[in-house]
Motif scaffolding. Structure first.
Motif, PDB file in Angstrom:
ATOM      1  N   MET A   1      17.530 -23.714 -24.382  1.00 18.40           N
ATOM      2  CA  MET A   1      17.770 -25.039 -24.959  1.00 18.40           C
ATOM      3  C   MET A   1      16.455 -25.802 -25.109  1.00 18.40           C
ATOM      4  SD  MET A   1      21.282 -26.164 -22.994  1.00 18.40           S
ATOM      5  CE  MET A   1      21.204 -27.808 -23.725  1.00 18.40           C
ATOM      6  N   TRP A   2      15.582 -25.691 -24.092  1.00 21.43           N
ATOM      7  CA  TRP A   2      14.287 -26.351 -24.182  1.00 21.43           C
ATOM      8  C   TRP A   2      13.453 -25.761 -25.316  1.00 21.43           C
ATOM      9  CZ3 TRP A   2      12.811 -30.822 -22.402  1.00 21.43           C
ATOM     10  CH2 TRP A   2      13.401 -31.353 -21.249  1.00 21.43           C
ATOM     11  N   MET A   3      13.469 -24.432 -25.453  1.00 18.38           N
ATOM     12  CA  MET A   3      12.700 -23.790 -26.516  1.00 18.38           C
ATOM     13  C   MET A   3      13.224 -24.193 -27.884  1.00 18.38           C
ATOM     14  SD  MET A   3      11.571 -19.943 -25.305  1.00 18.38           S
ATOM     15  CE  MET A   3      13.222 -19.300 -25.106  1.00 18.38           C
ATOM     16  N   ILE A   4      14.538 -24.166 -28.052  1.00 15.98           N
ATOM     17  CA  ILE A   4      15.131 -24.538 -29.344  1.00 15.98           C
ATOM     18  C   ILE A   4      14.829 -26.004 -29.667  1.00 15.98           C
ATOM     19  CG2 ILE A   4      17.309 -24.870 -30.568  1.00 15.98           C
ATOM     20  CD1 ILE A   4      18.378 -22.413 -29.061  1.00 15.98           C
TER      21      ILE A   4
ATOM     22  N   ASN B   1       6.754 -17.207 -23.201  1.00 21.32           N
ATOM     23  CA  ASN B   1       7.805 -16.362 -23.769  1.00 21.32           C
ATOM     24  C   ASN B   1       7.557 -16.252 -25.273  1.00 21.32           C
ATOM     25  OD1 ASN B   1      10.287 -15.190 -24.674  1.00 21.32           O
ATOM     26  ND2 ASN B   1      11.296 -15.967 -22.849  1.00 21.32           N
ATOM     27  N   LEU B   2       7.437 -15.023 -25.769  1.00 18.02           N
ATOM     28  CA  LEU B   2       7.111 -14.806 -27.182  1.00 18.02           C
ATOM     29  C   LEU B   2       8.237 -15.249 -28.110  1.00 18.02           C
ATOM     30  CD1 LEU B   2       4.674 -13.673 -28.703  1.00 18.02           C
ATOM     31  CD2 LEU B   2       5.827 -11.467 -28.804  1.00 18.02           C
ATOM     32  N   TRP B   3       9.448 -15.376 -27.563  1.00 13.68           N
ATOM     33  CA  TRP B   3      10.566 -15.795 -28.411  1.00 13.68           C
ATOM     34  C   TRP B   3      10.397 -17.228 -28.911  1.00 13.68           C
ATOM     35  CZ3 TRP B   3      13.092 -12.206 -30.591  1.00 13.68           C
ATOM     36  CH2 TRP B   3      13.416 -11.026 -29.932  1.00 13.68           C
ATOM     37  N   ALA B   4       9.650 -18.063 -28.200  1.00 10.89           N
ATOM     38  CA  ALA B   4       9.458 -19.455 -28.634  1.00 10.89           C
ATOM     39  C   ALA B   4       8.657 -19.527 -29.931  1.00 10.89           C
ATOM     40  CB  ALA B   4       8.793 -20.269 -27.523  1.00 10.89           C
ATOM     41  N   PRO B   5       7.446 -18.951 -30.019  1.00 13.96           N
ATOM     42  CA  PRO B   5       6.729 -18.979 -31.307  1.00 13.96           C
ATOM     43  C   PRO B   5       7.430 -18.162 -32.385  1.00 13.96           C
ATOM     44  CG  PRO B   5       5.546 -17.624 -29.711  1.00 13.96           C
ATOM     45  CD  PRO B   5       6.614 -18.349 -28.949  1.00 13.96           C
TER      46      PRO B   5
END
Length: 336
Positions: A183-186, A312-316
């Motif tokens: 949720m924070w990343m999104i 975490n690579l999913w964020a970029p």
């Protein structure tokens, strides 16, 4: 107590035969060849003064004698290195790829990664571009492979990473995240994308272009738009393919390279801040788009910042996918 049997030790602890030395040398040459393409592409750009007094930068044909000499030397060295890399790999049974697949990523892992990307790019694209002039002379456009060809390097960057680092994906940054962290990343991606969408041009792109008297015409964006237009004429399957290539495969491949590999290594050597800045600079230069170097650099800082904050690579990747997919969908809609 008996001594350990040397025959059971890993290849990295044995005395290397000459073929291994040649393979390491050829891998380094291919790796250097991969990154040397960046200054070569900049050297091929053409600068033209418009009637408004602005500089128009376009992708030239590279017919200058100095550039042709440079290109010829680069091609000869690359072909020699590629041949040596593959032959010595057969001799060694591709030991580096088979045995160096556990533990933390090393500089040698990166060298072999980029060498394989360069080797396979040549293997796929040289035969294609050898026949492109003949295809164009006949009035064709290269068909579906002509749409895919510009993105072959990205496909290979992704495929080689999933192959070489198949047992170490968490070391690239592919880590699991709990619901709250997602949720924070999104949320961070959403806020940063909106800021980029509404303020990047006004605060960065236009002022920089005005300061350097640059015409905001991108040969790279025009090429992408032309490919999307061709895809719309070929049908919805081709359009979906373009969305997948530009909006999914390209972003994942670039994030693996610039954040998962390069920035991660830089953070270990020179610190997080310097790693974010330097990887963002390489990211911008990699696109060889003079009028948009500044906004590409800002985007690189955002992508690097997301990776540094969330580890975490999913964020970029999420930010990159959203940015590219929205741009492609808007371009597709405008073509209808």
């Amino acid at each position: 107590m008996s001594l350990p049997h040397l025959s059971q030790s890993s290849p990295s602890h044995r005395e290397k035969p000459f073929s291994h030395i040649l393979r390491h040398l050829s891998a380094w040459l291919l790796c250097i060849s991969f990154f040397y393409m960046i200054p070569m592409e900049f050297a091929s750009l053409e600068w033209e003064k418009t009637s408004e007094g602005l500089w128009r930068v376009s992708n030239g044909d590279g017919t200058g004698s100095l550039f042709l000499l440079q290109y010829l030397l680069w091609m000869l060295v690359t072909l020699f290195a590629a041949s040596l890399f593959f032959i010595t790999g057969l001799i060694s049974g591709f030991a580096e790829e088979r045995y160096h697949n556990q533990g933390l990523l090393s500089g040698r892992d990166l060298v072999y990664y980029f060498s394989w990307v360069q080797f396979l790019t040549l293997a796929f694209l040289l035969p294609y571009y050898a026949i492109v002039p003949e295809t164009e002379a006949e009035g064709g456009s290269g068909g579906w492979f002509g749409l895919i060809a510009p993105y072959i390097p990205h496909i290979l960057m992704l495929g080689v990473a999933l192959w070489i680092f198949r047992r170490r994906l968490p070391d690239l940054g592919f880590r699991q995240a709990k619901g709250k962290k997602w949720m924070w990343m999104i949320g961070a991606v959403g806020v940063l994308y909106l800021l980029l969408f509404f303020f990047l041009d006004a605060l960065v792109t236009l002022p920089v272009a005005e300061f350097f008297n640059l015409e905001l015409q991108s040969w790279r964006e025009d090429s992408i738009s032309q490919g999307i237009f061709q895809a719309t004429r070929m049908g919805w399957i081709s359009v979906l393919g373009q969305i997948a290539l530009l909006g999914l495969i390209g972003p994942i491949a670039e994030e693996i390279v610039f954040r998962g590999l390069l920035m991660r290594g830089m953070m270990q050597k020179i610190g997080t801040t310097a790693g974010v800045i330097l990887s963002a600079l390489i990211f911008a230069l990699f696109h060889t788009d003079i009028p948009f170097l500044a906004p590409l650099f800002i985007m690189g800082l955002i992508l690097g910042g997301l990776y540094a904050v969330f580890r975490n690579l999913w964020a970029p990747i999420l930010f990159h996918v959203v940015n590219n997919t929205v741009s492609v969908v808007v371009d597709v809609i405008s073509k209808h």
